[in-house]
Scaffold this active site. Structure first.
Site, PDB file in Angstrom:
ATOM      1  N   GLN A 119      -6.147  -9.743 -18.253  1.00 13.57           N
ATOM      2  CA  GLN A 119      -6.347 -10.835 -17.311  1.00 13.57           C
ATOM      3  C   GLN A 119      -7.617 -11.597 -17.665  1.00 13.57           C
ATOM      4  O   GLN A 119      -8.716 -11.044 -17.596  1.00 13.57           O
ATOM      5  CB  GLN A 119      -6.449 -10.232 -15.905  1.00 13.57           C
ATOM      6  CG  GLN A 119      -6.800 -11.228 -14.830  1.00 13.57           C
ATOM      7  CD  GLN A 119      -6.851 -10.560 -13.473  1.00 13.57           C
ATOM      8  OE1 GLN A 119      -5.844 -10.415 -12.801  1.00 13.57           O
ATOM      9  NE2 GLN A 119      -8.036 -10.125 -13.057  1.00 13.57           N
ATOM     10  N   SER A 154     -10.667  -6.004 -19.173  1.00  8.08           N
ATOM     11  CA  SER A 154     -10.300  -4.676 -19.646  1.00  8.08           C
ATOM     12  C   SER A 154      -9.024  -4.787 -20.470  1.00  8.08           C
ATOM     13  O   SER A 154      -8.184  -5.652 -20.222  1.00  8.08           O
ATOM     14  CB  SER A 154     -10.130  -3.693 -18.488  1.00  8.08           C
ATOM     15  OG  SER A 154      -9.338  -4.248 -17.495  1.00  8.08           O
ATOM     16  N   GLU A 237       0.315  -6.662  -3.705  1.00 11.07           N
ATOM     17  CA  GLU A 237      -0.606  -5.545  -3.623  1.00 11.07           C
ATOM     18  C   GLU A 237      -0.008  -4.404  -2.801  1.00 11.07           C
ATOM     19  O   GLU A 237      -0.213  -3.251  -3.095  1.00 11.07           O
ATOM     20  CB  GLU A 237      -1.874  -6.035  -2.944  1.00 11.07           C
ATOM     21  CG  GLU A 237      -3.103  -5.309  -3.365  1.00 11.07           C
ATOM     22  CD  GLU A 237      -4.307  -5.922  -2.695  1.00 11.07           C
ATOM     23  OE1 GLU A 237      -5.396  -5.462  -2.962  1.00 11.07           O
ATOM     24  OE2 GLU A 237      -4.150  -6.843  -1.880  1.00 11.07           O
ATOM     25  N   GLU A 370     -19.829  -6.733  -1.014  1.00 12.30           N
ATOM     26  CA  GLU A 370     -20.279  -7.879  -0.211  1.00 12.30           C
ATOM     27  C   GLU A 370     -19.113  -8.838   0.035  1.00 12.30           C
ATOM     28  O   GLU A 370     -18.921  -9.341   1.146  1.00 12.30           O
ATOM     29  CB  GLU A 370     -21.430  -8.597  -0.924  1.00 12.30           C
ATOM     30  CG  GLU A 370     -22.744  -7.823  -0.930  1.00 12.30           C
ATOM     31  CD  GLU A 370     -22.737  -6.601  -1.834  1.00 12.30           C
ATOM     32  OE1 GLU A 370     -21.957  -6.569  -2.806  1.00 12.30           O
ATOM     33  OE2 GLU A 370     -23.502  -5.652  -1.557  1.00 12.30           O
TER      34      GLU A 370
END
Lengths: 400, 379
Positions: A119, A154, A237, A370
């Site tokens: 990606q 990755s 997801e 965050e």
């Protein structure tokens, strides 16, 4: 005159039988994974809800866990581990946005793992603020020319294909000027450089794109609709949550418990309480994941949501390995190697220390803690957004 | 029976019904009024919950006047009553006495007492010796004597929930051979009750002194411990769902407040310091919800060690509710420290809930005994 019989949706019994047939004909422990997964794909079991011929059977998605269980019980791999990004992000996008012929070309080698995917999203200047990315895509006849730099990719060095977000209109507000492409990683102009992490290893890469030419048919979705395409996979997801929740006491907490029993000489009441609190958090996190799974499967009520489980799981992992290193005492200051070629972060004589180091990434990767708290605050609790300096103005004018 | 964590439409409808009833009949103005009365609860409201809604005996078998619907149903009700801070003997009657009586083997005894509790005619409580929220025969403080006219009890019971208004006291008392369970009428001769001034005005307690009070034997030495143990486990699980209900309400009110409250020209909820604390409140709440309902389902269908599941629930829910309610005070700013604001009512309830059936620290210790302290299997 020919008639076509209406294609009946197979029932659960028929699907189970098909799955058992595949693992019987291609015993997972005896045949190469590519053969097994190829047969699995051809039988329509890879994504049962996909169209026939594209790895599916047009069956309800809720049957996927049933066939995955049969694969698992026969000793086969958890399918998504064959091609993590391919299964997790790309397959659903291909189904939605590629034509049937192109989809057929791409999906089978994706499903078997013969063609791995990566990606190309994050950039040095666009991490949490992904939509601010600067890699440019400029139209040139029937092609697009890509220039820019990606990071934290990755598997880039192992991948044949990548999904790519690039900016096609710098004069539009940041979310509206992006377009989504797929790229053949063997295209000239792509350079993959390993990126060394604080663990010493190089699991991730920097990817430099210099005049990379992409044919227009490899554009998914409309020009300027890249953000929408990228977000369309977020709904997937749910299925990538997996079909089962790990057993009580498994995962990182198992390391802590094992270490505790291995070092009775280092037991103190303070460490005992710390470990118990970690066990409680791990078990409660596990139950919350299960509740999310049940809510998704039964649809009766909304579940706690993936932002919560991501946030909790990532911080918990860090705290568990902090405990482990404390328990080790002086031994915790040792590491076997910082070699970039170390096989993994999970084994070796100082596996705990390696996992301790690796765990610093859990609250960064896949959305920082965050950002997760912002997501929970704004999307779940519907709190007002912060004032954003880049809102509504052309990307070109945003300070960077 | 449904699978764990499957909140069916029926459960959702039950929840909505109780929530709407509470909003209409026991809004916070009514809670504030009731909590300053002498008894601290409104018997008429309690009877309406029992008869009009029929939600007090959902886990009591139908043969004894209940619905036999199960603990998950009762938990949803307790959660909503907790969200609204409804004044009433929830802990004494619903959480403790009903499960204790339901656990008894003698159908005559169950038929004598349970229907009147389910329909709200009588209220009851349980006074059992405990340590860390667990039944502990070593801590028995009342002795039972068998005389010509039956049993009498003598001794002192400290801080019994809902004892001031209870018509029926279930008392675990020491006999010559162990600890047995007895029924004592609240207004019998030899029963002296002293109402206590409680931190949470919506939850009353009393000291009870028994001086030769006449008692009926409900469960002998062989049965009493198991019945009390079961009642304490059920009560702890239900209390955990109450903690979830209160936490949810505090989170909702806090989020509403920080959305509306403007400072520096914008809603304070837009600031990350505030937003992230709200996010953490939700995270804490959802962990508590998972642990609490896991305990309820574990008690219902026996899929987990009930003591472990219940202590897990109490450890998590107690800390979550208190932290959420203190966060509510903080995020309401000065308003959070006023008598008029809601947060203090929930903070006081959270404090009480976290202590009455074993503290979080005690339950963490219970969890340790069942996990960390165990020798690893297979070695």
């Amino acid at each position: 005159m020919t008639t076509t019989a209406p294609s009946a949706v197979p029932d659960i019994g028929a699907i189970e039988e098909t799955a058992r047939g595949v693992v019987a004909a291609h015993p997972p422990r005896a045949v190469p994974v590519t053969e097994l997964m190829g047969a699995w794909y051809d039988a329509g079991l890879t994504w049962v809800h996909f169209p026939k011929g594209l790895g599916g059977l047009e069956a309800p998605r809720s049957l996927q866990p049933v066939v995955n269980r049969i694969m698992r019980e026969a000793g086969g791999p958890e399918p998504r581990t064959v091609n993590t990004i391919g299964y997790g992000i790309v397959a659903g996008t291909i189904r939605r946005y590629a034509g049937p012929e192109f989809a057929a070309r791409l999906l089978r080698p994706l499903a078997t793992g013969e063609e791995k995917w990566c990606q190309l999203f994050s950039e040095p200047g666009a991490g949490s603020d992904l939509a601010g990315l600067a890699t440019r895509a400029v139209r040139d006849g029937d092609d697009w020319i890509i220039d820019g730099q990606k990071v934290w990719t990755s598997l880039a060095h192992l991948s044949r294909w990548a999904v790519l977000l690039a900016r096609t209109d710098p004069d539009a507000p940041k979310h509206k000027g992006l377009t989504y492409f797929i790229v053949d990683m063997t295209t000239p102009g792509i350079e993959v450089r390993p990126l060394r992490q604080l663990t010493g290893r190089a699991q991730f890469n920097e990817v430099f794109l210099d005049g990379v030419r992409i044919p227009d048919p490899q554009r998914f979705g409309g020009i300027g609709e890249g953000w929408i395409v990228a977000n369309s996979t977020l709904g997937d997801e749910r299925t990538s949550l997996g079909d089962r929740v790990p057993a009580r006491g498994s995962g990182a907490i198992a390391d802590a418990i094992q270490l505790w029993h291995a070092h009775p000489d280092r037991h103190t009441p303070v460490l005992r309480e710390k470990l118990t609190r970690l066990w409680i958090r791990a078990e409660t996190h596990r139950l919350t994941s299960d509740r999310t799974r049940v809510a998704a499967a039964t649809q009766a009520t909304a579940g706690p949501g993936s932002a919560i489980t991501k946030l909790v799981g990532s911080e918990l992992t860090q705290h568990i390995y902090e405990f482990c290193v404390d328990l080790l005492g002086p031994t915790g200051t040792l590491i076997d190697t910082y070699s970039p070629d170390a096989p993994d972060d999970e084994s070796g004589p100082t596996a705990i220390q390696r996992k301790y180091l690796r765990s610093r990434a859990t609250t960064l990767e896949g959305g920082t803690s965050e950002i997760q708290r912002n997501v929970i605050g704004e999307r779940v609790l519907k709190l007002p957004q912060e004032l954003r300096a880049d809102k509504g103005i052309p990307w070109r004018e945003i300070p960077r | 029976m449904t699978q764990e964590f499957e909140f069916t439409e029926e459960l959702t409808e039950l929840r909505t019904m109780v929530r709407e009833f509470c909003a209409e009949v026991s809004p916070q103005s009514v809670v504030r009024e009731t909590m300053t009365t002498e008894s601290g609860f409104d018997p008429a409201l309690w009877r309406r919950l029992a008869t009009e809604l029929g939600v007090l005996g959902l886990a009591v078998p139908q043969s004894f006047g209940g619905e036999g619907a199960g603990l998950v149903y009762q938990a949803v009700v307790v959660e909503e009553l907790g969200a609204a801070l409804v004044c009433g003997p929830v802990v004494g009657t619903v959480c403790l006495a009903m499960p204790a009586l339901t656990a008894l083997a003698d159908d005559t005894i169950r038929a004598d007492y349970l229907p009147a509790l389910v329909n709200g005619d009588r209220i009851a409580t349980l006074a059992a010796p405990t340590a860390g929220g667990r039944f502990s025969a070593d801590h028995v403080a009342v002795s039972a004597t068998r005389g010509e006219n039956g049993w009498t009890l003598s001794g002192h019971l400290a801080q019994v929930p809902d004892a001031t208004s209870a018509d029926l006291l279930l008392v675990a008392a020491g006999t010559e051979t162990g600890v047995a369970l007895f029924a004592v009428d609240g207004d019998a001769e030899g029963v002296a009750r002293t109402s206590l001034s409680t931190l949470d005005l919506t939850r009353r307690q009393a000291d009870v002194t028994l001086d030769g009070a006449p008692a009926r034997l409900l469960a002998g030495e062989d049965e009493c411990a198991a019945a009390c143990e079961r009642a304490l486990l059920v009560a702890s699980a239900l209390l955990a769902t109450e903690q979830v209900g209160g936490g949810q309400r505090m989170l909702d009110e806090t989020v509403a407040h920080v959305r509306d409250r403007l400072q520096f020209g914008q809603p304070v909820g837009a600031f990350q310091a505030v937003k992230h604390r709200c996010a953490d409140m939700l995270v804490a709440l959802e962990q508590a919800r998972s642990a609490a309902y896991h305990a309820v389902w574990a008690l219902e269908d026996g899929t987990d060690d009930p003591r472990l599941a219940v202590s897990l629930a109490q450890a998590v829910a107690s800390e979550s509710y208190r932290w959420i309610s203190t966060s509510a005070i903080q995020l309401h700013g000065g308003l959070g420290f006023t008598w008029e604001g809601s947060p203090h009512l929930y903070f006081k309830r959270a404090t009480t809930d976290a202590l009455i059936l074993g503290s979080a620290a005690e339950h963490i210790d219970h969890v340790a005994e069942r996990t960390v302290d165990l020798a690893p299997t297979g070695s």
